[in-house]
Design a protein around this motif. Structure first.
Motif, PDB file in Angstrom:
ATOM      1  N   THR A  65     -35.286 -71.103 -57.117  1.00 39.81           N
ATOM      2  CA  THR A  65     -34.906 -71.553 -58.473  1.00 39.81           C
ATOM      3  C   THR A  65     -33.755 -72.442 -58.745  1.00 39.81           C
ATOM      4  OG1 THR A  65     -35.329 -68.946 -58.974  1.00 39.81           O
ATOM      5  CG2 THR A  65     -34.080 -70.242 -60.645  1.00 39.81           C
ATOM      6  N   TYR A  66     -33.009 -72.478 -57.832  1.00 38.31           N
ATOM      7  CA  TYR A  66     -31.625 -73.437 -57.781  1.00 38.31           C
ATOM      8  C   TYR A  66     -31.974 -74.485 -56.486  1.00 38.31           C
ATOM      9  CZ  TYR A  66     -30.272 -70.818 -61.677  1.00 38.31           C
ATOM     10  OH  TYR A  66     -30.263 -70.306 -62.990  1.00 38.31           O
ATOM     11  N   ALA A  67     -33.153 -74.622 -56.077  1.00 41.87           N
ATOM     12  CA  ALA A  67     -33.406 -75.878 -55.082  1.00 41.87           C
ATOM     13  C   ALA A  67     -32.608 -75.248 -53.715  1.00 41.87           C
ATOM     14  CB  ALA A  67     -32.986 -77.043 -55.463  1.00 41.87           C
ATOM     15  N   LEU A  68     -32.279 -74.156 -53.362  1.00 43.10           N
ATOM     16  CA  LEU A  68     -31.744 -73.870 -52.280  1.00 43.10           C
ATOM     17  C   LEU A  68     -32.434 -72.455 -51.624  1.00 43.10           C
ATOM     18  CD1 LEU A  68     -29.270 -74.808 -50.644  1.00 43.10           C
ATOM     19  CD2 LEU A  68     -28.004 -72.610 -51.748  1.00 43.10           C
ATOM     20  N   TYR A  69     -32.738 -72.660 -50.218  1.00 43.76           N
ATOM     21  CA  TYR A  69     -33.270 -71.605 -49.638  1.00 43.76           C
ATOM     22  C   TYR A  69     -32.141 -70.469 -49.878  1.00 43.76           C
ATOM     23  CZ  TYR A  69     -34.537 -68.536 -45.627  1.00 43.76           C
ATOM     24  OH  TYR A  69     -34.904 -67.493 -44.591  1.00 43.76           O
ATOM     25  N   GLU A  70     -32.813 -69.159 -49.931  1.00 41.60           N
ATOM     26  CA  GLU A  70     -31.753 -68.076 -50.461  1.00 41.60           C
ATOM     27  C   GLU A  70     -31.071 -67.176 -49.517  1.00 41.60           C
ATOM     28  OE1 GLU A  70     -34.280 -66.079 -53.218  1.00 41.60           O
ATOM     29  OE2 GLU A  70     -33.850 -67.818 -54.936  1.00 41.60           O
ATOM     30  N   HIS A  71     -31.169 -67.522 -48.411  1.00 38.44           N
ATOM     31  CA  HIS A  71     -30.865 -66.628 -47.197  1.00 38.44           C
ATOM     32  C   HIS A  71     -30.109 -67.300 -46.054  1.00 38.44           C
ATOM     33  CE1 HIS A  71     -33.469 -63.592 -49.039  1.00 38.44           C
ATOM     34  NE2 HIS A  71     -34.462 -64.570 -49.084  1.00 38.44           N
ATOM     35  N   PHE A  72     -28.898 -68.097 -46.578  1.00 42.57           N
ATOM     36  CA  PHE A  72     -28.016 -68.563 -45.534  1.00 42.57           C
ATOM     37  C   PHE A  72     -26.703 -67.722 -44.907  1.00 42.57           C
ATOM     38  CE2 PHE A  72     -30.038 -72.375 -47.236  1.00 42.57           C
ATOM     39  CZ  PHE A  72     -30.322 -73.194 -46.096  1.00 42.57           C
ATOM     40  N   ILE A 102     -18.190 -65.566 -48.272  1.00 43.32           N
ATOM     41  CA  ILE A 102     -19.115 -66.135 -49.143  1.00 43.32           C
ATOM     42  C   ILE A 102     -20.473 -65.468 -49.052  1.00 43.32           C
ATOM     43  CG2 ILE A 102     -20.014 -67.711 -47.124  1.00 43.32           C
ATOM     44  CD1 ILE A 102     -19.336 -69.038 -50.964  1.00 43.32           C
ATOM     45  N   ARG A 103     -20.928 -65.430 -50.093  1.00 44.99           N
ATOM     46  CA  ARG A 103     -22.338 -64.727 -50.064  1.00 44.99           C
ATOM     47  C   ARG A 103     -23.404 -65.815 -50.638  1.00 44.99           C
ATOM     48  NH1 ARG A 103     -19.348 -61.191 -53.305  1.00 44.99           N
ATOM     49  NH2 ARG A 103     -20.685 -61.733 -55.048  1.00 44.99           N
ATOM     50  N   ASN A 104     -24.908 -65.571 -50.565  1.00 47.49           N
ATOM     51  CA  ASN A 104     -25.963 -66.189 -51.208  1.00 47.49           C
ATOM     52  C   ASN A 104     -25.911 -66.392 -52.657  1.00 47.49           C
ATOM     53  OD1 ASN A 104     -27.333 -66.848 -48.368  1.00 47.49           O
ATOM     54  ND2 ASN A 104     -27.831 -64.770 -48.393  1.00 47.49           N
ATOM     55  N   ASP A 105     -25.468 -65.291 -53.215  1.00 41.87           N
ATOM     56  CA  ASP A 105     -25.462 -65.441 -54.641  1.00 41.87           C
ATOM     57  C   ASP A 105     -24.338 -66.048 -55.206  1.00 41.87           C
ATOM     58  OD1 ASP A 105     -23.971 -62.899 -53.688  1.00 41.87           O
ATOM     59  OD2 ASP A 105     -23.508 -62.765 -55.770  1.00 41.87           O
ATOM     60  N   ILE A 106     -23.216 -66.320 -54.428  1.00 45.09           N
ATOM     61  CA  ILE A 106     -22.032 -66.956 -55.114  1.00 45.09           C
ATOM     62  C   ILE A 106     -22.231 -68.624 -54.931  1.00 45.09           C
ATOM     63  CG2 ILE A 106     -19.677 -67.707 -54.466  1.00 45.09           C
ATOM     64  CD1 ILE A 106     -19.193 -64.965 -53.231  1.00 45.09           C
ATOM     65  N   VAL A 107     -23.051 -69.101 -53.922  1.00 46.24           N
ATOM     66  CA  VAL A 107     -23.495 -70.473 -53.971  1.00 46.24           C
ATOM     67  C   VAL A 107     -24.502 -70.697 -54.828  1.00 46.24           C
ATOM     68  CG1 VAL A 107     -24.487 -72.292 -52.364  1.00 46.24           C
ATOM     69  CG2 VAL A 107     -22.945 -70.747 -51.401  1.00 46.24           C
ATOM     70  N   ILE A 108     -25.480 -69.651 -55.096  1.00 44.55           N
ATOM     71  CA  ILE A 108     -26.685 -69.944 -55.997  1.00 44.55           C
ATOM     72  C   ILE A 108     -26.045 -70.013 -57.493  1.00 44.55           C
ATOM     73  CG2 ILE A 108     -28.576 -68.755 -57.119  1.00 44.55           C
ATOM     74  CD1 ILE A 108     -29.174 -67.651 -54.140  1.00 44.55           C
ATOM     75  N   ASN A 109     -25.068 -69.052 -57.744  1.00 47.47           N
ATOM     76  CA  ASN A 109     -24.349 -69.060 -58.859  1.00 47.47           C
ATOM     77  C   ASN A 109     -23.622 -70.332 -59.258  1.00 47.47           C
ATOM     78  OD1 ASN A 109     -25.404 -66.745 -59.963  1.00 47.47           O
ATOM     79  ND2 ASN A 109     -23.575 -65.421 -59.084  1.00 47.47           N
ATOM     80  N   GLY A 110     -22.760 -70.967 -58.141  1.00 52.66           N
ATOM     81  CA  GLY A 110     -22.396 -72.314 -58.467  1.00 52.66           C
ATOM     82  C   GLY A 110     -23.364 -73.394 -58.826  1.00 52.66           C
ATOM     83  N   ARG A 111     -24.489 -73.199 -58.377  1.00 51.47           N
ATOM     84  CA  ARG A 111     -25.565 -74.336 -58.488  1.00 51.47           C
ATOM     85  C   ARG A 111     -26.009 -74.204 -59.993  1.00 51.47           C
ATOM     86  NH1 ARG A 111     -29.150 -76.839 -54.299  1.00 51.47           N
ATOM     87  NH2 ARG A 111     -27.682 -77.105 -52.482  1.00 51.47           N
ATOM     88  N   ARG A 112     -26.076 -72.934 -60.437  1.00 50.56           N
ATOM     89  CA  ARG A 112     -26.364 -72.424 -61.776  1.00 50.56           C
ATOM     90  C   ARG A 112     -25.321 -73.106 -62.850  1.00 50.56           C
ATOM     91  NH1 ARG A 112     -26.354 -67.390 -61.564  1.00 50.56           N
ATOM     92  NH2 ARG A 112     -28.689 -66.990 -61.279  1.00 50.56           N
ATOM     93  N   SER A 113     -24.016 -72.898 -62.324  1.00 49.31           N
ATOM     94  CA  SER A 113     -22.735 -73.247 -62.981  1.00 49.31           C
ATOM     95  C   SER A 113     -22.792 -74.835 -63.168  1.00 49.31           C
ATOM     96  CB  SER A 113     -21.730 -72.832 -62.521  1.00 49.31           C
ATOM     97  OG  SER A 113     -20.626 -73.057 -63.112  1.00 49.31           O
ATOM     98  N   ILE A 114     -23.166 -75.619 -61.972  1.00 53.22           N
ATOM     99  CA  ILE A 114     -23.160 -77.104 -62.407  1.00 53.22           C
ATOM    100  C   ILE A 114     -24.051 -77.607 -63.025  1.00 53.22           C
ATOM    101  CG2 ILE A 114     -21.842 -77.514 -60.079  1.00 53.22           C
ATOM    102  CD1 ILE A 114     -24.412 -78.322 -58.787  1.00 53.22           C
ATOM    103  N   LEU A 115     -25.377 -76.759 -63.079  1.00 50.49           N
ATOM    104  CA  LEU A 115     -26.573 -77.266 -63.810  1.00 50.49           C
ATOM    105  C   LEU A 115     -26.246 -77.268 -65.335  1.00 50.49           C
ATOM    106  CD1 LEU A 115     -29.686 -77.861 -63.564  1.00 50.49           C
ATOM    107  CD2 LEU A 115     -29.917 -75.439 -63.968  1.00 50.49           C
TER     108      LEU A 115
END
Length: 226
Positions: A85-92, A160-173
């Motif tokens: 959804t936010y152009a990032l593999y979700e399990h880092f 850090i968690r996967n959802d934090i980074v993903i939410n960061g990408r959602r926020s910059i979008l």
């Protein structure tokens, strides 16, 4: 490290040891052909800590170096082509390299951050003028390649968690450089990073000033097409 300028019909490759070396190569290059995007290649470490830190910093980098005429158009296009959804593999976090490679053996590697089986990380970004390419190379060199800085940042971001980074990408979008990520605005993160590097390194001021000045004025580094 290396960086590529990529278009539909050509690829221009720059191998470099330091951002200063890259600056010299870009200054010597007389080719001013327009291109579609950049690929940065970083050699990963055995524990994938370089990969993890790049993932953590990616919302800050993507928003700060957005050069589209409309905010984050390049990122939006990447999302449209992505497996996620936010152009990032979700399990880092945590990262299972075997599962990661198993996934990409069956899917296109269309995300902006990709680890190749050759051990190199590819970071894809929108086109930038040469001075901003050097700035981003310098940030990668000092924050990710530098062992001491990398370890210090990973300790800082230990929770850090996967959802934090993903939410960061959602926020910059939604908000670009005025997005909120990891307890600060993205623009504040980048200004703090620049200020700390300038305080620590004598050469940092001259290199980082293009992005520092732009972000102080809440402006984006618009790419000048040739």
């Amino acid at each position: 490290m290396r960086v590529e300028k990529i278009s539909d019909t050509s690829k221009k490759l720059y191998n470099f040891e330091t951002s200063r070396n890259l600056l010299e190569k870009l200054q010597e290059d007389t080719c001013d052909k327009a291109y579609d995007y950049l690929n940065f290649y970083i050699k990963n470490d055995n524990d994938s800590n370089k990969l993890k830190l790049l993932v953590i910093l990616s919302p800050i980098f993507i928003a700060s170096f957005d050069s589209s005429n409309k905010t984050l158009d390049f990122f939006k296009n990447a999302i449209a082509k992505s497996n996620f959804t936010y152009a990032l593999y979700e399990h880092f976090f945590p990262f299972d390299e075997e599962k990661y490679f198993d996934f990409y053996r069956g899917h296109d590697s269309s995300e902006d951050i990709i680890l190749g089986e050759d051990g190199f990380i590819r970071f894809r970004v929108n086109p930038l003028d040469d001075d901003y390419i050097v700035v981003l190379a310098y940030l990668i060199e000092k924050l990710i390649e530098d062992d001491s800085n990398r370890q210090g940042l990973l300790r800082y971001f230990a929770k850090i968690r996967n959802d934090i980074v993903i939410n960061g990408r959602r926020s910059i979008l939604a908000n670009g450089i005025q997005a909120f990520y990891l307890s600060k605005y993205v623009v504040v993160w980048m200004l703090i990073i620049c200020e700390r590097l300038m305080k620590k390194n004598n050469d940092a001021g001259a290199i980082l000033m293009p992005i520092y000045d732009k972000l102080n004025k809440l402006q984006r580094p618009i790419f000048s097409k040739k």
